[in-house]
Write a protein that holds these residues in place. Structure first.
Motif, PDB file in Angstrom:
ATOM      1  N   ALA A   5       0.867  -1.185   0.000  1.00  0.00           N
ATOM      2  CA  ALA A   5       0.000   0.000   0.000  1.00  0.00           C
ATOM      3  C   ALA A   5       0.899   1.229   0.000  1.00  0.00           C
ATOM      4  CB  ALA A   5      -0.913   0.007   1.217  1.00  0.00           C
ATOM      5  N   ILE A   6       0.542   2.226  -0.798  1.00  0.00           N
ATOM      6  CA  ILE A   6       1.311   3.468  -0.896  1.00  0.00           C
ATOM      7  C   ILE A   6       0.334   4.617  -0.678  1.00  0.00           C
ATOM      8  CG2 ILE A   6       2.829   4.866  -2.349  1.00  0.00           C
ATOM      9  CD1 ILE A   6       3.275   2.237  -4.027  1.00  0.00           C
ATOM     10  N   TRP A   7       0.629   5.461   0.308  1.00  0.00           N
ATOM     11  CA  TRP A   7      -0.252   6.582   0.607  1.00  0.00           C
ATOM     12  C   TRP A   7       0.558   7.782   1.069  1.00  0.00           C
ATOM     13  CZ3 TRP A   7       0.448   2.579   3.999  1.00  0.00           C
ATOM     14  CH2 TRP A   7       0.677   2.881   5.342  1.00  0.00           C
ATOM     15  N   ILE A   8      -0.141   8.895   1.255  1.00  0.00           N
ATOM     16  CA  ILE A   8       0.485  10.146   1.679  1.00  0.00           C
ATOM     17  C   ILE A   8      -0.028  10.495   3.073  1.00  0.00           C
ATOM     18  CG2 ILE A   8       0.769  12.609   1.186  1.00  0.00           C
ATOM     19  CD1 ILE A   8       0.119  11.905  -1.766  1.00  0.00           C
ATOM     20  N   GLU A   9       0.911  10.889   3.937  1.00  0.00           N
ATOM     21  CA  GLU A   9       0.578  11.368   5.273  1.00  0.00           C
ATOM     22  C   GLU A   9       1.099  12.781   5.455  1.00  0.00           C
ATOM     23  OE1 GLU A   9       0.742   7.495   8.224  1.00  0.00           O
ATOM     24  OE2 GLU A   9       2.374   8.926   8.279  1.00  0.00           O
ATOM     25  N   LYS A  10       0.384  13.549   6.249  1.00  0.00           N
ATOM     26  CA  LYS A  10       0.876  14.856   6.669  1.00  0.00           C
ATOM     27  C   LYS A  10       1.946  14.627   7.733  1.00  0.00           C
ATOM     28  CE  LYS A  10      -3.683  16.785   5.900  1.00  0.00           C
ATOM     29  NZ  LYS A  10      -4.888  17.312   6.540  1.00  0.00           N
ATOM     30  N   ASN A  11       2.673  15.665   8.100  1.00  0.00           N
ATOM     31  CA  ASN A  11       3.725  15.521   9.114  1.00  0.00           C
ATOM     32  C   ASN A  11       3.195  15.088  10.478  1.00  0.00           C
ATOM     33  OD1 ASN A  11       6.089  15.751   7.759  1.00  0.00           O
ATOM     34  ND2 ASN A  11       6.430  17.909   8.234  1.00  0.00           N
ATOM     35  N   ASP A  12       1.935  15.360  10.753  1.00  0.00           N
ATOM     36  CA  ASP A  12       1.352  14.921  12.030  1.00  0.00           C
ATOM     37  C   ASP A  12       0.843  13.474  11.955  1.00  0.00           C
ATOM     38  OD1 ASP A  12      -0.970  15.097  10.528  1.00  0.00           O
ATOM     39  OD2 ASP A  12      -1.926  16.603  11.792  1.00  0.00           O
ATOM     40  N   GLN A  13       1.170  12.781  10.885  1.00  0.00           N
ATOM     41  CA  GLN A  13       0.833  11.384  10.614  1.00  0.00           C
ATOM     42  C   GLN A  13      -0.634  11.168  10.269  1.00  0.00           C
ATOM     43  OE1 GLN A  13       2.358   8.749  13.627  1.00  0.00           O
ATOM     44  NE2 GLN A  13       4.454   9.425  13.307  1.00  0.00           N
ATOM     45  N   SER A  14      -1.377  12.231  10.026  1.00  0.00           N
ATOM     46  CA  SER A  14      -2.756  12.065   9.587  1.00  0.00           C
ATOM     47  C   SER A  14      -2.774  11.731   8.097  1.00  0.00           C
ATOM     48  CB  SER A  14      -3.580  13.321   9.876  1.00  0.00           C
ATOM     49  OG  SER A  14      -3.079  14.422   9.161  1.00  0.00           O
ATOM     50  N   PHE A  15      -3.775  11.011   7.693  1.00  0.00           N
ATOM     51  CA  PHE A  15      -3.918  10.526   6.328  1.00  0.00           C
ATOM     52  C   PHE A  15      -4.236  11.671   5.376  1.00  0.00           C
ATOM     53  CE2 PHE A  15      -6.726   8.881   2.983  1.00  0.00           C
ATOM     54  CZ  PHE A  15      -5.908   7.931   2.415  1.00  0.00           C
ATOM     55  N   ALA A  16      -3.551  11.694   4.202  1.00  0.00           N
ATOM     56  CA  ALA A  16      -3.807  12.731   3.202  1.00  0.00           C
ATOM     57  C   ALA A  16      -4.334  12.176   1.883  1.00  0.00           C
ATOM     58  CB  ALA A  16      -2.536  13.551   2.956  1.00  0.00           C
ATOM     59  N   GLY A  17      -4.074  10.907   1.573  1.00  0.00           N
ATOM     60  CA  GLY A  17      -4.593  10.335   0.330  1.00  0.00           C
ATOM     61  C   GLY A  17      -3.875   9.058  -0.069  1.00  0.00           C
ATOM     62  N   ASN A  18      -4.582   8.193  -0.775  1.00  0.00           N
ATOM     63  CA  ASN A  18      -4.006   6.950  -1.293  1.00  0.00           C
ATOM     64  C   ASN A  18      -3.391   7.165  -2.661  1.00  0.00           C
ATOM     65  OD1 ASN A  18      -4.643   4.759   0.607  1.00  0.00           O
ATOM     66  ND2 ASN A  18      -6.771   5.349   0.219  1.00  0.00           N
TER      67      ASN A  18
END
Length: 170
Positions: free
Chosen positions: A43-56
């Motif tokens: 799985a490859i996704w994007i996280e913000k610096n606070d580790q919250s989810f930003a998108g797959n």
């Protein structure tokens, strides 16, 4: 007057090209010398610096199993599953794909993917790999969006993932 204003805005959109940026991801899937080898789910996704989810960005799994049984093991990618996986009904166009063979894999993402929805800032591309009769690994690679210049950042997994590089270009 309202119609002329809408036309002027529409014409302005065509007069100025949209700024597009993209991302190239290279990930090495190591060939492990084990008695029973299975290609990893990734799985490859994007996280913000606070580790919250930003998108797959992508999910590689066994899409050819009958009755969509390959989805049964998606939850083994625990970090991704908790962030967003359990909310998805697979397969998802433009996101899901087949597992990849050992070796270097290259994937391109345009700003029409989850990248296009990102606010300017610092992020991490997160890769999680899980393998049947094998291990699990999570690797994070930082990047800045939108890029002002072409930049490449790298990381390395220890067993389920090898060398990883993320190149972003304006």
């Amino acid at each position: 007057m309202l119609i002329r204003y809408a036309t002027a805005i529409s014409a302005a959109g065509f007069a100025f090209p949209a700024l597009a940026a993209d991302m190239a991801l290279k990930v090495e899937i190591p060939r492990l010398t084990v008695a029973e080898y299975h290609r990893p789910y990734v799985a490859i996704w994007i996280e913000k610096n606070d580790q919250s989810f930003a998108g797959n960005l992508a999910v590689w799994y066994d899409i050819k199993m009958r009755n969509n049984e390959g989805t049964k093991w998606l939850k083994d990618m625990r970090a991704w599953w908790r962030k967003s996986g359990r909310e998805l009904t697979m397969p998802v166009d433009g996101l899901s794909g087949a597992t990849r063979a050992p070796g270097e894999q290259t994937v391109q993402f345009a700003d029409t993917t989850a990248l296009g929805k990102l606010a300017p800032g610092e992020y991490n591309v997160v890769l999680e790999a899980a393998r049947e009769v094998g291990g699990r690994e999570v690797v994070k690679v930082p990047f800045v969006w939108p890029p002002k210049a072409a930049t490449t950042t790298q990381a390395r997994g220890e067993h389920e993932l090898g060398a990883i590089s993320v190149t972003v270009k304006p």
